[in-house]
Design an enzyme around this catalytic site. Structure first.
Site, short mmCIF file in Angstrom:
data_model
loop_
_atom_site.label_atom_id
_atom_site.label_comp_id
_atom_site.label_asym_id
_atom_site.label_seq_id
_atom_site.Cartn_x
_atom_site.Cartn_y
_atom_site.Cartn_z
N PRO A 21 1.42 -1.16 0.34
CA PRO A 21 0.27 -0.57 -0.18
C PRO A 21 0.93 1.17 0.27
O PRO A 21 1.91 1.48 0.88
CB PRO A 21 -1.30 0.62 1.35
CG PRO A 21 0.02 -1.09 2.05
CD PRO A 21 0.79 -2.01 0.77
N CYS A 105 2.34 2.73 10.15
CA CYS A 105 2.46 4.56 10.03
C CYS A 105 3.27 4.73 10.86
O CYS A 105 2.96 4.37 12.11
CB CYS A 105 1.62 4.62 9.43
SG CYS A 105 1.37 6.45 9.06
C1 LIG Z 1 4.81 7.48 -0.22
C2 LIG Z 1 4.81 6.43 0.57
C3 LIG Z 1 3.49 6.17 1.42
C4 LIG Z 1 3.58 4.57 1.86
N1 LIG Z 1 1.98 4.65 2.05
C5 LIG Z 1 1.68 3.87 2.74
C6 LIG Z 1 0.40 3.37 2.88
O1 LIG Z 1 -0.85 3.33 3.24
N2 LIG Z 1 0.57 2.05 4.05
C7 LIG Z 1 1.42 1.88 4.46
O2 LIG Z 1 0.81 0.35 5.42
N3 LIG Z 1 2.70 1.79 4.10
C8 LIG Z 1 2.94 3.21 3.37
N4 LIG Z 1 3.87 3.39 2.86
C9 LIG Z 1 5.36 2.31 3.47
C10 LIG Z 1 5.44 1.09 2.27
O3 LIG Z 1 4.02 0.09 1.96
C11 LIG Z 1 6.01 0.37 2.96
O4 LIG Z 1 6.17 -0.58 3.58
C12 LIG Z 1 7.61 0.85 2.58
O5 LIG Z 1 8.08 1.89 1.20
C13 LIG Z 1 8.89 0.04 2.50
O6 LIG Z 1 9.37 -0.86 1.66
P1 LIG Z 1 10.14 -0.56 0.36
O7 LIG Z 1 11.26 -0.12 1.52
O8 LIG Z 1 10.02 -1.65 -1.00
O9 LIG Z 1 9.83 1.01 -0.34
C14 LIG Z 1 4.22 4.57 2.13
C15 LIG Z 1 5.75 4.88 2.06
C16 LIG Z 1 5.91 5.44 1.58
C17 LIG Z 1 7.10 5.51 0.94
#
Ligand SMILES: Cc1cc2nc3c(=O)[nH]c(=O)nc-3n(C[C@H](O)[C@H](O)[C@H](O)COP(=O)(O)O)c2cc1C
Length: 314
Positions: A21, A105
């Site tokens: 998400p 979050c």
């Molecule tokens: C711009 C942005 C928005 C995000 N929105 C959500 C969200 O709505 N719900 C959630 O559980 N995590 C959210 N996350 C966290 C991501 O789902 C994920 O856990 C985090 O970016 C780590 O994964 P990655 O290193 O592959 O980016 C968000 C992250 C970013 C950067």
């Protein structure tokens, strides 16, 4: 990496590579794209249970979906068990098969309100929220972090509590709240959680290539992985990992995203979303920096389309 179907509750997901998400990004068009590329599941961005309760229209719009989306997963954000239960059981969520509860979050305002990662500090409330959401009869999953501070990780014990409360799957972002979105994820803590529960455990954090995905699976023993930011840069990662060539190029993908967004959302949303998505997609495209300003200045869909075609020449 073992790519396979994944059973979650009574559902069989087509693959164990999931799309995360992402607030501002995982709208209906992006979710359709991720699934077309091979993602086993893609969630809405976090949707505030209070926002739904107070009939906030912008919040309700986040629930947009159609029958074309085969498996529908909504992520709820909230810290009040009664409100979470009421919204989970409400007609507003009738189209969704899965409710994911945001327990990760890290944003200060969210944390201060007792929502998101704050639930990792209040197990009683976290458990009541899971049990309340289960009353909807839908599949309930949780997304959390490894802990609050980097020197005190407890995702394994927390996962155990989630399973005991009735969660059907848990996704662990391998960083603590204090790490926000940077730094090396703790493979060890995800591995510990995997060993502690029998529901599927999904590993998330820092996957920026197919090799990173392989390493995450190997080092954690998780049942699947979840990709977030890198999928915005390269949505083809799902096709690469699942071995299902997509047959489309980046230009087709972004123009299709624009068309689908324009069809179902207003112009303001479409402009903002496509600008952000194109800007992620530009990262690895040499010589495209010069278009960035024009991209962000494009004030109509026609102007946006022109600059998008320059950035993604085909
Ligand atoms: C711009 C942005 C928005 C995000 N929105 C959500 C969200 O709505 N719900 C959630 O559980 N995590 C959210 N996350 C966290 C991501 O789902 C994920 O856990 C985090 O970016 C780590 O994964 P990655 O290193 O592959 O980016 C968000 C992250 C970013 C950067």
């Amino acid at each position: 990496m073992e790519i396979r179907k994944l059973r979650v509750g009574g559902l069989l997901l087509p693959s164990n590579v999931l799309m995360a998400p992402l607030a501002g990004y995982t709208c209906y068009p992006f979710r359709m794209l991720a699934c077309e590329m091979g993602a086993g599941l893609c969630f809405t961005e976090m949707v505030s249970a209070n926002g739904l309760k107070y009939q906030d229209m912008a919040t309700r719009k986040l629930l947009f979906t159609t029958k074309q989306e085969k498996i529908r997963a909504v992520q709820l954000l909230g810290g009040n068990p009664a409100v979470m239960e009421r919204m989970a059981c409400s007609e507003l969520l009738r189209d969704f098969d899965i409710i994911d509860i945001n327990m990760g979050c890290p944003v200060p305002n969210v944390f201060k309100s007792g929502e998101g990662s704050a639930l990792m500090l209040d197990w009683k409330r976290a458990s009541a929220i899971i049990r309340g959401c289960r009353k909807s009869g839908k599949i309930v999953t949780v997304k959390c972090r490894t802990g609050i501070r980097a020197d005190d990780l407890f995702a394994a014990e927390f996962a155990r509590m989630c399973e005991d409360s009735g969660a059907d799957m848990i996704t662990i972002h391998g960083r603590s709240r204090s790490m926000m979105y940077d730094g090396e994820p703790s493979y060890e803590e995800i591995a510990r959680a995997k060993a502690a529960v029998s529901i599927p455990v999904i590993a998330n954090g820092g996957i920026y290539s197919a090799e990173d995905g392989e390493r995450m699976m190997e080092r954690t023993g998780a049942d699947g992985i979840m990709i977030a930011r890198y999928a915005l840069e390269n949505p083809f990662i799902f096709a690469e990992l699942t071995g299902r060539p997509s047959g489309k190029n980046a230009r087709q993908v972004i123009l299709e995203q624009m068309e689908l967004t324009r069809r179902y959302y207003d112009e303001t949303y479409t402009l903002a979303y496509i600008r952000k998505l194109a800007s992620y997609g530009m990262k690895k495209r040499k010589g495209t920096k010069k278009y960035k300003e024009r991209l962000y200045r494009s004030g109509s869909l026609e102007a946006l389309r022109e600059v998008v075609e320059l950035i993604f020449p085909g």
